[in-house]
Design an enzyme around this catalytic site. Structure first.
Site, short mmCIF file in Angstrom:
data_model
loop_
_atom_site.label_atom_id
_atom_site.label_comp_id
_atom_site.label_asym_id
_atom_site.label_seq_id
_atom_site.Cartn_x
_atom_site.Cartn_y
_atom_site.Cartn_z
N ASN A 9 0.87 -1.17 0.00
CA ASN A 9 0.00 0.00 0.00
C ASN A 9 0.91 1.23 0.00
O ASN A 9 1.47 1.59 1.03
CB ASN A 9 -0.89 -0.04 1.26
CG ASN A 9 -1.75 1.20 1.38
OD1 ASN A 9 -1.82 2.02 0.47
ND2 ASN A 9 -2.43 1.34 2.51
N TRP A 10 1.05 1.82 -1.17
CA TRP A 10 1.98 2.96 -1.29
C TRP A 10 1.40 4.24 -0.71
O TRP A 10 2.10 5.25 -0.59
CB TRP A 10 2.37 3.18 -2.76
CG TRP A 10 3.35 2.17 -3.29
CD1 TRP A 10 3.96 1.18 -2.59
CD2 TRP A 10 3.83 2.08 -4.63
NE1 TRP A 10 4.80 0.46 -3.42
CE2 TRP A 10 4.75 1.00 -4.68
CE3 TRP A 10 3.59 2.80 -5.81
CZ2 TRP A 10 5.41 0.63 -5.86
CZ3 TRP A 10 4.25 2.43 -6.98
CH2 TRP A 10 5.15 1.36 -7.00
N LYS A 11 0.11 4.24 -0.40
CA LYS A 11 -0.54 5.44 0.14
C LYS A 11 -0.26 6.64 -0.79
O LYS A 11 -0.19 6.47 -2.00
CB LYS A 11 -0.12 5.69 1.59
CG LYS A 11 -0.30 4.43 2.45
CD LYS A 11 -0.16 4.67 3.92
CE LYS A 11 -0.36 3.34 4.65
NZ LYS A 11 -0.33 3.48 6.09
N HIS A 95 -9.79 1.17 4.64
CA HIS A 95 -8.53 1.44 5.34
C HIS A 95 -8.77 2.42 6.49
O HIS A 95 -9.58 3.33 6.37
CB HIS A 95 -7.48 2.01 4.37
CG HIS A 95 -6.11 2.02 4.97
ND1 HIS A 95 -5.70 3.01 5.83
CD2 HIS A 95 -5.09 1.14 4.88
CE1 HIS A 95 -4.47 2.73 6.24
NE2 HIS A 95 -4.08 1.61 5.67
N GLU A 97 -7.16 4.86 7.53
CA GLU A 97 -6.96 6.28 7.20
C GLU A 97 -8.19 6.84 6.50
O GLU A 97 -8.55 8.00 6.68
CB GLU A 97 -5.68 6.43 6.36
CG GLU A 97 -4.44 6.25 7.22
CD GLU A 97 -3.22 5.68 6.51
OE1 GLU A 97 -3.16 5.70 5.27
OE2 GLU A 97 -2.33 5.18 7.22
N GLU A 164 -5.68 -4.73 10.55
CA GLU A 164 -4.64 -3.72 10.77
C GLU A 164 -4.94 -2.94 12.04
O GLU A 164 -5.73 -1.99 12.01
CB GLU A 164 -4.60 -2.75 9.59
CG GLU A 164 -4.29 -3.39 8.26
CD GLU A 164 -3.75 -2.37 7.26
OE1 GLU A 164 -2.63 -2.58 6.78
OE2 GLU A 164 -4.43 -1.38 6.99
N GLY A 170 2.15 2.55 10.76
CA GLY A 170 3.10 3.65 10.61
C GLY A 170 3.77 4.06 11.91
O GLY A 170 4.40 5.11 11.99
N SER A 209 3.06 -1.74 10.38
CA SER A 209 4.51 -1.74 10.60
C SER A 209 5.19 -3.07 10.29
O SER A 209 6.14 -3.46 10.97
CB SER A 209 4.84 -1.29 12.03
OG SER A 209 4.42 0.04 12.23
N GLY A 230 2.75 -0.98 4.31
CA GLY A 230 2.83 0.43 3.93
C GLY A 230 4.28 0.86 3.77
O GLY A 230 4.91 0.66 2.73
P1 PGA Z 1 2.52 0.54 7.62
O1 PGA Z 1 1.09 0.70 6.90
O2 PGA Z 1 3.11 -0.76 7.12
O3 PGA Z 1 3.32 1.74 7.19
O4 PGA Z 1 2.27 0.50 9.08
C1 PGA Z 1 0.24 -0.40 6.70
C2 PGA Z 1 -1.08 0.06 6.14
O5 PGA Z 1 -1.58 1.11 6.56
O6 PGA Z 1 -1.68 -0.60 5.27
#
Ligand code: PGA
Length: 247
Positions: A9-11, A95, A97, A164, A170, A209, A230
């Site tokens: 997931n490159w966001k 997600h 976010e 998640e 993150g 993470s 991510g």
């Molecule tokens: P992260 O993000 O690996 O940077 O914690 C994972 C995600 O939000 O899908």
């Protein structure tokens, strides 16, 4: 047997040149990995570039979001038909976010999942509790509600669940293997409430993470069928190492 899925997931990261440079390095590193489904979810602006570069590979293309309508006056939105048209086979929905920053409700996510499935997109459906919810002992209530509302009247085919924990995204804090396995086992039991035996076939990914250092032990958990990555998916060598866990 559930085939593992490792998804990036490159966001909101990478412009066209960055995506191209990543794939130039990444594709040769994972060329022979046929036992694993590899998925990359770039931002919308580079979907087209990435689609072209992935054409001769077995790596799948995902979007990070979509709207549930097919077309029309929805300024700024992208439809499932547009995603399949450009070569997406998967979409990430729900997600944390999107839930926290953009106020997406379980009901909206449910409509999006239904629309994605109508267009044949495989859905990576994200769920997870916040730190406050975990500390209040509400983790299982939250997961149960997100599953029941998000997957309401959705058949099991084409659904991948990503657990998640929000406090692990993150932050550099990964759930322990015991925490991950406990949550995944609970998620599979709730999927069994909805889908019966088919829940045994549903892939449940861990996200939060994940790094090259943590992937091996996470993947050793019986109910962890892959990862949604991510930060550690932004560098080709680190994401390739995660894809090639245990090697
Ligand atoms: P992260 O993000 O690996 O940077 O914690 C994972 C995600 O939000 O899908």
């Amino acid at each position: 047997m559930r085939k593992p899925v490792i998804a990036a997931n490159w966001k909101m990261n990478k412009k066209v040149d960055d995506a191209q440079a990543f794939l130039d390095q990444f594709i040769p590193l994972v060329w022979n990995e046929k036992e694993i489904d590899i998925v990359i979810a770039p931002p919308f602006t580079v979907l087209h570039t990435v689609a072209n570069l992935l054409k001769i590979t077995s790596v799948s293309l995902a979007a990070q979001n979509m709207y549930f309508e097919e077309k029309g006056a929805f300024t700024g939105e992208i439809s499932p038909a547009m995603l399949t048209d450009i070569g997406c086979t998967h979409v990430i929905l729900g997600h944390s976010e999107r839930r926290a920053i953009f106020g997406e409700s379980d009901e909206l996510i449910n409509r999006k999942i239904g629309a994605a499935r109508n267009f044949g997109l495989e859905v990576i459906f994200c769920i997870g509790e916040t730190l406050a919810e975990r500390e209040a002992g509400k983790t299982f209530d939250v997961l149960k509600k997100q599953i029941q509302a998000g997957l309401k009247e959705i058949p099991h085919n084409g659904i991948i669940v990503a657990y998640e924990p929000v406090w692990a995204i993150g932050t550099g804090k990964t759930a322990t293997t015991a925490e991950a396995q406990e949550a995944h086992e609970f998620v599979r039991a709730r999927l069994a409430d909805l889908y019966g035996k088919a829940a045994d076939e549903t892939r449940i990914l861990y996200g939060g993470s994940v790094t090259p250092e943590s992937i091996d032990t996470l993947m050793a958990c019986p109910d962890v069928d892959g990862a949604l990555v991510g930060g550690a998916s932004l560098k080709a060598d680190s994401f390739a190492r995660i894809v090639k866990y245990n090697k």
